[in-house]
Design an enzyme around this catalytic site. Structure first.
Site, mmCIF file in Angstrom:
data_model
loop_
_atom_site.group_PDB
_atom_site.id
_atom_site.type_symbol
_atom_site.label_atom_id
_atom_site.label_comp_id
_atom_site.label_asym_id
_atom_site.label_seq_id
_atom_site.Cartn_x
_atom_site.Cartn_y
_atom_site.Cartn_z
ATOM 1 N N GLY A 119 0.975 -1.298 0.185
ATOM 2 C CA GLY A 119 0.165 -0.082 -0.003
ATOM 3 C C GLY A 119 0.665 1.642 0.189
ATOM 4 C CG HIS A 152 10.513 -0.848 -0.118
ATOM 5 N ND1 HIS A 152 8.903 -0.383 0.504
ATOM 6 C CD2 HIS A 152 10.116 -0.957 -1.373
ATOM 7 C CE1 HIS A 152 8.215 -0.869 -0.415
ATOM 8 N NE2 HIS A 152 8.981 -0.092 -1.899
HETATM 9 S S1 PPS Z 1 5.358 -0.567 -4.584
HETATM 10 O O1 PPS Z 1 5.829 -1.121 -5.129
HETATM 11 O O2 PPS Z 1 5.703 -1.008 -3.296
HETATM 12 O O3 PPS Z 1 4.815 0.788 -4.823
HETATM 13 O O4 PPS Z 1 3.929 -1.462 -4.706
HETATM 14 P P1 PPS Z 1 2.449 -0.259 -3.573
HETATM 15 O O5 PPS Z 1 2.034 0.178 -3.402
HETATM 16 O O6 PPS Z 1 2.959 -0.959 -2.552
HETATM 17 O O7 PPS Z 1 1.181 -1.690 -3.691
HETATM 18 C C1 PPS Z 1 1.107 -2.089 -5.251
HETATM 19 C C2 PPS Z 1 -0.604 -2.575 -4.219
HETATM 20 O O8 PPS Z 1 -1.606 -1.498 -3.613
HETATM 21 C C3 PPS Z 1 -2.693 -0.705 -4.604
HETATM 22 N N1 PPS Z 1 -3.038 0.418 -4.814
HETATM 23 C C4 PPS Z 1 -3.526 0.788 -4.015
HETATM 24 N N2 PPS Z 1 -4.558 0.034 -2.923
HETATM 25 C C5 PPS Z 1 -5.644 1.732 -2.910
HETATM 26 N N3 PPS Z 1 -5.767 2.435 -2.753
HETATM 27 C C6 PPS Z 1 -4.459 3.005 -3.835
HETATM 28 N N4 PPS Z 1 -4.787 4.096 -4.503
HETATM 29 C C7 PPS Z 1 -3.912 2.259 -4.405
HETATM 30 N N5 PPS Z 1 -2.837 2.302 -5.656
HETATM 31 C C8 PPS Z 1 -2.101 1.008 -5.008
HETATM 32 C C9 PPS Z 1 -1.771 -2.069 -5.556
HETATM 33 O O9 PPS Z 1 -3.777 -2.148 -6.595
HETATM 34 C C10 PPS Z 1 -0.866 -3.045 -5.156
HETATM 35 O O10 PPS Z 1 -1.951 -4.018 -4.381
HETATM 36 P P2 PPS Z 1 -2.926 -5.142 -5.653
HETATM 37 O O11 PPS Z 1 -3.497 -6.194 -4.183
HETATM 38 O O12 PPS Z 1 -1.801 -5.703 -6.926
HETATM 39 O O13 PPS Z 1 -3.975 -4.466 -6.147
#
Ligand code: PPS
Length: 346
Positions: free
Chosen positions: A86, A150
């Site tokens: 997230g 991270h």
């Molecule tokens: S990273 O590469 O570490 O920065 O990725 P990260 O953002 O931690 O994780 C990506 C997952 O977060 C979901 N995501 C969101 N969820 C809710 N709201 C918002 N605005 C949002 N933006 C990104 C994204 O879809 C990934 O989860 P999954 O389960 O793969 O869909």
């Protein structure tokens, strides 16, 4: 937040000459290269830091350089997460909250998010700033400076602990975290000409602790312990709870960073506007998401790759009940006695 066990002489400072910076990168690169490593996972070998966590080479070196060089300020705010927990969402929420006066969330058409992705607004220390033999000059950035990482709590830059700066952590269900990583990994693997990984293969490694910035459980427990010990310095959110009530989390975030919403802002619907602006459905449609890119030390990522489904429980579409039970059993055993519930929704 202690310093890396690989000894460095320089003290945290952004005023260092390029030659010394290059030597520092070389010294750390040589050290890390000699440490145990995995097969490409998700698409690059993961090295095992002598504090026990895993990362591909360049972000690990970047984290060590940041540990040696990052000059923290008490006003800094650092987002800390495991990849795929997230990060993109909490970066957006933090940026939109902190900068709500100059960039009102209800004027979405004029907001920086139209041209910049959250990872361009809030940079990772080890994937974006301390990279390519450079020590960035962060001294001119206005307060409060927003950063992300991270790395596990024990590998945060030493200067961050000493400064008393704030840390915002987000934890996600390990099964959703794993499936999100699996999908992201396979996008990179396809680009590198590597075979896709199966969910079973990535889950097996995950359970052994071999995942980026893993073991998952050590990472979560490290920040949880820090939150319990110093709740005014380390905020601990859960992705699943953010999904249930994002507005409550935005209010807590604003209070935590010392910028609580005024009664006037509450009446004006500012909190809801920030939640809407940063919502998955809004952000996935932005031009910055659809066509933007983020330069990371491990490669260029399409901003769209940070958005997949954004749901709780998608793991059930990909993991067998047996694998899920195995992960849950590890989580229950590892979290037992910590005060941390294994699930974010129970
Ligand atoms: S990273 O590469 O570490 O920065 O990725 P990260 O953002 O931690 O994780 C990506 C997952 O977060 C979901 N995501 C969101 N969820 C809710 N709201 C918002 N605005 C949002 N933006 C990104 C994204 O879809 C990934 O989860 P999954 O389960 O793969 O869909």
């Amino acid at each position: 937040m202690s310093s890396s066990s690989v000894q460095t002489s320089p003290s945290p400072s952004h005023e260092v000459d390029a030659e010394t910076d290059e030597e520092l990168y070389k010294q750390f690169t040589d050290s890390v290269s000699s440490w145990p490593s995995s097969e490409p996972m998700p698409f690059l070998p993961l090295y095992r830091h002598d504090k026990g966590w895993y990362s591909s080479l360049m972000p690990m070196v970047g984290a060590m350089v940041a540990d040696a060089r990052f000059a923290a300020r008490p006003s800094d705010i650092i987002v800390a997460t495991l990849p795929k927990s997230g990060t993109t969402w909490i970066k957006a929420l933090l940026y939109a909250t902190v900068h709500r006066r100059e960039h009102p969330a209800d004027a979405a058409a004029d907001h920086p998010f139209n041209s910049l992705g959250p990872h361009e607004c809030v940079n990772f220390l080890e994937y974006q700033l301390y990279t390519n033999n450079r020590v960035p000059d962060l001294g001119r950035l206005p307060d409060p400076r927003l950063f992300a990482t991270h790395v596990p709590f024990t590998s945060l830059p030493s200067a961050a602990a000493a400064s008393g700066c704030k840390v915002v952590y987000v934890c996600r269900d390990p099964k959703d975290n794993l499936i999100s990583m699996w999908d992201f990994a396979n996008k990179f693997r396809a680009r590198e000409g590597q075979e896709p990984m199966s969910p079973e293969a990535i889950a097996e490694l995950f359970c052994l602790g071999v995942s980026p910035s893993g073991p998952y459980w050590d990472h979560v427990l490290g920040y949880w312990g820090a939150h319990v010990a110093r709740p005014e310095q380390v905020l601990f959110f859960r992705y699943e709870e953010m999904k249930l009530d994002a507005a409550a989390h935005v209010r807590r975030l604003a209070e935590f960073v010392g910028l609580p919403f005024s009664a006037e802002e509450e009446e004006g619907g500012v909190v809801d506007a920030i939640v809407r602006l940063c919502s998955f459905d809004h952000m996935i449609g932005l031009e910055a998401t659809k066509s933007g890119k983020t330069e990371l030390v491990v490669g260029t990522a399409a901003n769209s790759s940070f958005f997949r489904r954004g749901q709780v429980g998608d793991w059930a579409n990909h993991l067998s009940p047996e694998i899920a039970q195995r992960i849950d059993a590890i989580t229950e055993a590892r979290f037992n006695g910590s005060g941390l519930r294994p699930s974010g929704t129970k």
